[in-house]
Write a protein that holds these residues in place. Structure first.
Motif, short mmCIF file in Angstrom:
data_model
loop_
_atom_site.label_atom_id
_atom_site.label_comp_id
_atom_site.label_asym_id
_atom_site.label_seq_id
_atom_site.Cartn_x
_atom_site.Cartn_y
_atom_site.Cartn_z
N PHE A 1 0.82 -1.21 0.00
CA PHE A 1 0.00 0.00 0.00
C PHE A 1 0.86 1.26 0.00
N THR A 2 1.85 1.31 -0.86
CA THR A 2 2.69 2.50 -0.99
C THR A 2 2.57 3.05 -2.41
N VAL A 3 3.03 4.28 -2.58
CA VAL A 3 2.99 4.90 -3.89
C VAL A 3 3.92 4.17 -4.85
N GLU A 4 5.00 3.60 -4.34
CA GLU A 4 5.91 2.83 -5.19
C GLU A 4 5.20 1.62 -5.80
N ARG A 5 4.41 0.94 -4.99
CA ARG A 5 3.66 -0.22 -5.47
C ARG A 5 2.68 0.19 -6.57
N ILE A 6 2.06 1.34 -6.39
CA ILE A 6 1.11 1.84 -7.39
C ILE A 6 1.83 2.16 -8.69
N PHE A 7 2.98 2.82 -8.59
CA PHE A 7 3.75 3.14 -9.80
C PHE A 7 4.18 1.88 -10.52
N VAL A 8 4.62 0.88 -9.79
CA VAL A 8 5.02 -0.39 -10.41
C VAL A 8 3.82 -1.03 -11.09
N PHE A 9 2.67 -0.99 -10.44
CA PHE A 9 1.46 -1.54 -11.05
C PHE A 9 1.13 -0.83 -12.35
N LEU A 10 1.24 0.50 -12.36
CA LEU A 10 0.95 1.27 -13.56
C LEU A 10 1.96 0.97 -14.67
N LEU A 11 3.23 0.84 -14.30
CA LEU A 11 4.25 0.50 -15.30
C LEU A 11 4.00 -0.88 -15.90
N LYS A 12 3.57 -1.82 -15.05
CA LYS A 12 3.25 -3.16 -15.54
C LYS A 12 2.05 -3.11 -16.49
N LEU A 13 1.03 -2.33 -16.13
CA LEU A 13 -0.13 -2.21 -17.00
C LEU A 13 0.26 -1.61 -18.35
N GLU A 14 1.14 -0.63 -18.32
CA GLU A 14 1.62 -0.03 -19.56
C GLU A 14 2.37 -1.05 -20.42
N MET A 15 3.19 -1.85 -19.76
CA MET A 15 3.94 -2.88 -20.45
C MET A 15 2.98 -3.91 -21.07
N ILE A 16 2.00 -4.31 -20.31
CA ILE A 16 1.02 -5.28 -20.80
C ILE A 16 0.23 -4.70 -21.96
N GLY A 17 -0.18 -3.44 -21.83
CA GLY A 17 -0.93 -2.79 -22.90
C GLY A 17 -0.15 -2.75 -24.20
N ARG A 18 1.12 -2.51 -24.08
CA ARG A 18 1.99 -2.48 -25.26
C ARG A 18 2.07 -3.86 -25.91
N TRP A 19 2.21 -4.90 -25.08
CA TRP A 19 2.32 -6.26 -25.63
C TRP A 19 0.97 -6.75 -26.14
N ILE A 20 -0.13 -6.30 -25.54
CA ILE A 20 -1.46 -6.69 -26.02
C ILE A 20 -1.65 -6.16 -27.44
N SER A 21 -1.17 -4.94 -27.67
CA SER A 21 -1.34 -4.38 -29.00
C SER A 21 -0.54 -5.16 -30.04
N MET A 22 0.50 -5.85 -29.60
CA MET A 22 1.30 -6.65 -30.53
C MET A 22 0.78 -8.07 -30.64
N ASP A 23 0.34 -8.64 -29.50
CA ASP A 23 -0.14 -10.02 -29.48
C ASP A 23 -1.27 -10.08 -28.46
N LYS A 24 -2.49 -9.99 -28.94
CA LYS A 24 -3.64 -9.89 -28.06
C LYS A 24 -3.81 -11.10 -27.15
#
Length: 103
Positions: A55-78
């Motif tokens: 429950f820290t801001v670091e955890r939230i940032f990591v979660f957002l970075l992971k979502l961004e990474m996933i979003g990028r890969w989804i666009s390449m391979d759904k």
């Protein structure tokens, strides 16, 4: 060290724990595979960095970075990206325990 060393790793393996995996990844010829390995290395590093941060801001940032990474890969391979997203959601469901007072 980089200027004076003739070694393959410039003598940095002892100083940087992630240097050897980066060096191995750089030797992969297939660009998509190399990029996947780099993202996996980043993913694992982020996981380790916030492992004990609940429950820290670091955890939230990591979660957002992971979502961004996933979003990028989804666009390449759904299919693969969707599977990865589901794995994250399932992992979050298992990790997060909401206190009784907030239910």
């Amino acid at each position: 060290m980089v200027r004076t060393s003739n070694a393959r790793d410039f003598g940095l393996t002892e100083m940087l724990e992630y240097f050897e995996p980066v060096l191995r990844i750089s030797e992969i010829d297939e660009l998509v595979e190399r990029e996947k390995k780099i993202d996996l290395l980043k993913w694992n590093w982020m996981e380790d960095a916030v492992f004990f941060n609940y429950f820290t801001v670091e955890r939230i940032f990591v979660f957002l970075l992971k979502l961004e990474m996933i979003g990028r890969w989804i666009s390449m391979d759904k299919e693969k990206g969707s599977e990865l997203f589901r794995q994250i959601i399932d992992k979050l469901k298992d990790e997060v325990q909401i206190p009784e007072e907030f239910r």
